[in-house]
Write an enzyme that holds these catalytic residues in place. Structure first.
Site, PDB file in Angstrom:
ATOM      1  N   HIS A 113       0.867  -1.183   0.000  1.00  0.00           N
ATOM      2  CA  HIS A 113       0.000   0.000   0.000  1.00  0.00           C
ATOM      3  C   HIS A 113       0.903   1.232   0.000  1.00  0.00           C
ATOM      4  O   HIS A 113       2.041   1.202   0.461  1.00  0.00           O
ATOM      5  CB  HIS A 113      -0.871  -0.059   1.265  1.00  0.00           C
ATOM      6  CG  HIS A 113      -1.862   1.040   1.417  1.00  0.00           C
ATOM      7  ND1 HIS A 113      -1.529   2.283   1.896  1.00  0.00           N
ATOM      8  CD2 HIS A 113      -3.185   1.068   1.158  1.00  0.00           C
ATOM      9  CE1 HIS A 113      -2.614   3.032   1.936  1.00  0.00           C
ATOM     10  NE2 HIS A 113      -3.621   2.340   1.491  1.00  0.00           N
ATOM     11  N   CYS A 172      -4.940   2.537  -3.511  1.00  0.00           N
ATOM     12  CA  CYS A 172      -3.662   3.052  -2.965  1.00  0.00           C
ATOM     13  C   CYS A 172      -2.512   2.072  -3.187  1.00  0.00           C
ATOM     14  O   CYS A 172      -1.642   1.904  -2.319  1.00  0.00           O
ATOM     15  CB  CYS A 172      -3.782   3.390  -1.486  1.00  0.00           C
ATOM     16  SG  CYS A 172      -4.992   4.648  -1.132  1.00  0.00           S
ATOM     17  N   ASP A 202       3.009  -4.270   8.108  1.00  0.00           N
ATOM     18  CA  ASP A 202       1.773  -3.502   7.930  1.00  0.00           C
ATOM     19  C   ASP A 202       0.610  -4.455   8.194  1.00  0.00           C
ATOM     20  O   ASP A 202       0.320  -5.316   7.366  1.00  0.00           O
ATOM     21  CB  ASP A 202       1.741  -2.955   6.500  1.00  0.00           C
ATOM     22  CG  ASP A 202       0.445  -2.244   6.182  1.00  0.00           C
ATOM     23  OD1 ASP A 202       0.344  -1.661   5.085  1.00  0.00           O
ATOM     24  OD2 ASP A 202      -0.488  -2.258   7.019  1.00  0.00           O
ATOM     25  N   GLN A 235      -4.628  -4.924   7.220  1.00  0.00           N
ATOM     26  CA  GLN A 235      -5.621  -5.887   6.747  1.00  0.00           C
ATOM     27  C   GLN A 235      -5.521  -7.239   7.442  1.00  0.00           C
ATOM     28  O   GLN A 235      -6.326  -8.136   7.164  1.00  0.00           O
ATOM     29  CB  GLN A 235      -5.456  -6.094   5.217  1.00  0.00           C
ATOM     30  CG  GLN A 235      -5.658  -4.849   4.392  1.00  0.00           C
ATOM     31  CD  GLN A 235      -7.113  -4.380   4.306  1.00  0.00           C
ATOM     32  OE1 GLN A 235      -8.029  -5.088   4.719  1.00  0.00           O
ATOM     33  NE2 GLN A 235      -7.332  -3.188   3.810  1.00  0.00           N
ATOM     34  N   LYS A 294     -10.531  -0.293  10.702  1.00  0.00           N
ATOM     35  CA  LYS A 294     -10.619  -1.514   9.907  1.00  0.00           C
ATOM     36  C   LYS A 294     -10.955  -2.730  10.763  1.00  0.00           C
ATOM     37  O   LYS A 294     -11.085  -3.837  10.254  1.00  0.00           O
ATOM     38  CB  LYS A 294      -9.314  -1.748   9.154  1.00  0.00           C
ATOM     39  CG  LYS A 294      -8.984  -0.656   8.147  1.00  0.00           C
ATOM     40  CD  LYS A 294      -7.784  -1.037   7.346  1.00  0.00           C
ATOM     41  CE  LYS A 294      -7.272   0.118   6.532  1.00  0.00           C
ATOM     42  NZ  LYS A 294      -8.197   0.565   5.492  1.00  0.00           N
TER      43      LYS A 294
HETATM   44  C1  LIG Z   1      -2.554  -2.758   3.531  1.00  0.00           C
HETATM   45  C2  LIG Z   1      -2.894  -1.377   3.972  1.00  0.00           C
HETATM   46  N1  LIG Z   1      -1.937  -0.637   4.572  1.00  0.00           N
HETATM   47  C3  LIG Z   1      -2.205   0.611   5.003  1.00  0.00           C
HETATM   48  C4  LIG Z   1      -3.450   1.186   4.826  1.00  0.00           C
HETATM   49  C5  LIG Z   1      -3.701   2.583   5.363  1.00  0.00           C
HETATM   50  O1  LIG Z   1      -4.666   2.498   6.401  1.00  0.00           O
HETATM   51  P1  LIG Z   1      -5.104   3.921   7.058  1.00  0.00           P
HETATM   52  O2  LIG Z   1      -6.076   3.542   8.151  1.00  0.00           O
HETATM   53  O3  LIG Z   1      -5.783   4.701   5.956  1.00  0.00           O
HETATM   54  O4  LIG Z   1      -3.856   4.587   7.561  1.00  0.00           O
HETATM   55  C6  LIG Z   1      -4.465   0.450   4.197  1.00  0.00           C
HETATM   56  C7  LIG Z   1      -5.822   1.057   3.965  1.00  0.00           C
HETATM   57  N2  LIG Z   1      -6.382   0.610   2.756  1.00  0.00           N
HETATM   58  C8  LIG Z   1      -7.700   1.078   2.408  1.00  0.00           C
HETATM   59  C9  LIG Z   1      -7.688   2.564   2.089  1.00  0.00           C
HETATM   60  S1  LIG Z   1      -6.629   2.923   0.755  1.00  0.00           S
HETATM   61  C10 LIG Z   1      -8.251   0.254   1.245  1.00  0.00           C
HETATM   62  O5  LIG Z   1      -9.333   0.602   0.750  1.00  0.00           O
HETATM   63  O6  LIG Z   1      -7.595  -0.753   0.898  1.00  0.00           O
HETATM   64  C11 LIG Z   1      -4.183  -0.848   3.782  1.00  0.00           C
HETATM   65  O7  LIG Z   1      -5.133  -1.604   3.197  1.00  0.00           O
END
Ligand SMILES: Cc1ncc(COP(=O)(O)O)c(CN[C@@H](CS)C(=O)O)c1O
Length: 422
Positions: A124, A367, A201, A204, A227
């Site tokens: 991401h 992203c 990370d 997910q 999430k």
């Molecule tokens: C693997 C991974 N790593 C980081 C992020 C960022 O999470 P944040 O809470 O926005 O900081 C995400 C968030 N992906 C969302 C928004 S782009 C998706 O629709 O897939 C992610 O999936």
């Protein structure tokens, strides 16, 4: 006994609405999950009974808020298997901020020319962009582990890249596009064999499966509250205590200090050293309630439910000649998401048609632009599931996908979404 999604759904009144004239089918959980009453009711309790700033007031409300906020750190540490409690759990705004905390606290201060950062092609932007910028500013070099044709990490390539010049391995536990679950324990061993750190990370993975940071032996783990059935504005960074002790903060101000003179300051103890200013107090307390909620269902039960729904959807999408799917084939465990395209239909048109039928998915590059470049597609449609989704909702999705193949003129790019960056 695992509660059935039908009973779980009673906790999410938001799911009972109709969109247009169709019942809502919410399949955008990879972007953000819905919040159960057990979590959002925390806000009413907090703001009607003990709203006060933490660690600053010598009065009852501040004491109660402080204790609840501190205990929330212990709860989230326990949720990810960290035995060090709050000393190993920094609350941040989200996964992105957690990743940046490591980038600034460790990357910027320790890396230089000759050092290597090993990450992957499936990251991401929160990881991809952060570590490429660290490399640009420190002179370190970023290397990317290849993704195989079936959407897995090429571990032989990882073994080639991770060596004595590797300073940090930065890898996603689960791909938000491919659904791939990466062997981060194995990658941690590779990193540690070369005295490198590993940052995972967990955006997910923490919401969707048991994650035990000590069993995996990761050094840092980032995750987001929104999430995992929690509120937005709160996330976490797990870090091994000795590493967090050694790291300098990169946000300065109140709360994070011990003693201040006109020219210098000493830092507060963990985790407050990394939590400058007034934190998202109620969000942190509500996140602990989200951890309780998910643990009551059972993280392994959630993992199984996610995989079952993803397999149910993937098998049916794979059977449609006009549909291209991405990530490991059906039969191989994945997280609860499927990304796909229908031949000749732009993802935004597909998403718009699904929305007309009350079905919420995401379309775009999620992203992960480099990953979509590697896939040689401008974007994809992603259906992502959570604890309250059912096979009947997947059937609704598939019926609508079939209808799109008949209804939408090919290559018609609807202007409804195209001006938005998704
Ligand atoms: C693997 C991974 N790593 C980081 C992020 C960022 O999470 P944040 O809470 O926005 O900081 C995400 C968030 N992906 C969302 C928004 S782009 C998706 O629709 O897939 C992610 O999936």
């Amino acid at each position: 006994m695992e509660p059935a999604p039908s009973t779980i759904r009673d906790d999410f009144p938001i799911l009972e609405q109709t969109v247009g004239d169709a019942p809502l089918v919410y399949l955008d959980n990879g972007a953000t999950t819905q919040t159960p009453r057990q979590v959002y009711e925390i806000f009413e309790e907090f703001y009607t009974e003990y709203n006060a700033n933490v660690h600053r007031g010598m009065h009852e409300l501040s004491h109660r808020a402080s204790v609840a906020y501190e205990q929330a750190h212990d709860r989230l540490a326990e949720f990810v298997g960290a035995s060090g409690g709050r000393k190993e759990m920094v609350f941040t705004k989200n996964s992105t901020e957690s990743i940046n905390l490591v980038a600034y606290g460790l990357g910027m201060s320790e890396l230089g020319p000759g050092d290597e950062i090993v990450t992957t092609e499936m990251e991401h932007h929160a990881m991809m962009v952060t570590w490429q910028q660290v490399a640009k500013r420190t002179g370190a070099e970023v290397k990317h582990v290849r993704v195989t044709d079936e959407g897995r990490l090429d571990l032989d390539h990882a073994a080639e890249l991770i060596g004595d010049d590797t300073a940090i391995v930065a890898v996603t536990h689960v791909s938000n596009v491919l659904g791939t679950v990466n062997p981060v324990g194995e990658l941690a061993d590779m990193a540690h064999d070369h005295d490198a750190y590993i940052l995972v990370d967990g955006a997910q993975s923490v919401p969707t499966r048991p994650v035990d940071v000590e069993a995996l032996d990761v050094d840092f783990l980032a995750f987001s509250g929104h999430k995992m059935a929690g509120p937005t504005g709160i996330g976490g960074l797990y870090g091994k205590r000795h590493l967090l002790e050694e790291m300098d903060p990169f946000l300065f101000g109140g709360e994070m200090i011990q003693h201040v003179t006109l020219t210098d300051a000493s830092w507060n103890e963990l985790p407050w050293k990394f939590e400058a200013g007034t934190p998202p107090i109620c969000e942190g307390i509500a996140l602990a309630a989200a951890a309780d909620y998910l643990d009551d269902i059972g993280m392994d039960a959630i993992r199984r439910h996610e995989n079952e729904l993803a397999q149910y959807a993937l098998e049916r999408l794979e059977a449609r000649e006009s549909v291209e799917t991405y990530g490991p084939p059906s039969g191989e465990e994945r997280t609860g998401l499927v990304s796909f395209n229908v031949d000749g239909i732009h993802g935004h048109d597909m998403s718009s048609l699904l929305d007309d039928r009350g079905i919420a998915v995401r379309a775009g590059n999620h992203c992960t632009q480099p990953l979509h470049d590697w896939l040689r597609i401008p974007g994809s449609v992603r259906a992502s599931f959570y604890v309250y989704n059912t096979e009947a909702e997947v059937d609704r999705l598939l019926e609508a996908v079939d209808a799109a193949a008949d209804e939408l003129p090919r290559h018609l790019a609807s202007d409804r979404y195209h001006d938005r960056i998704l």
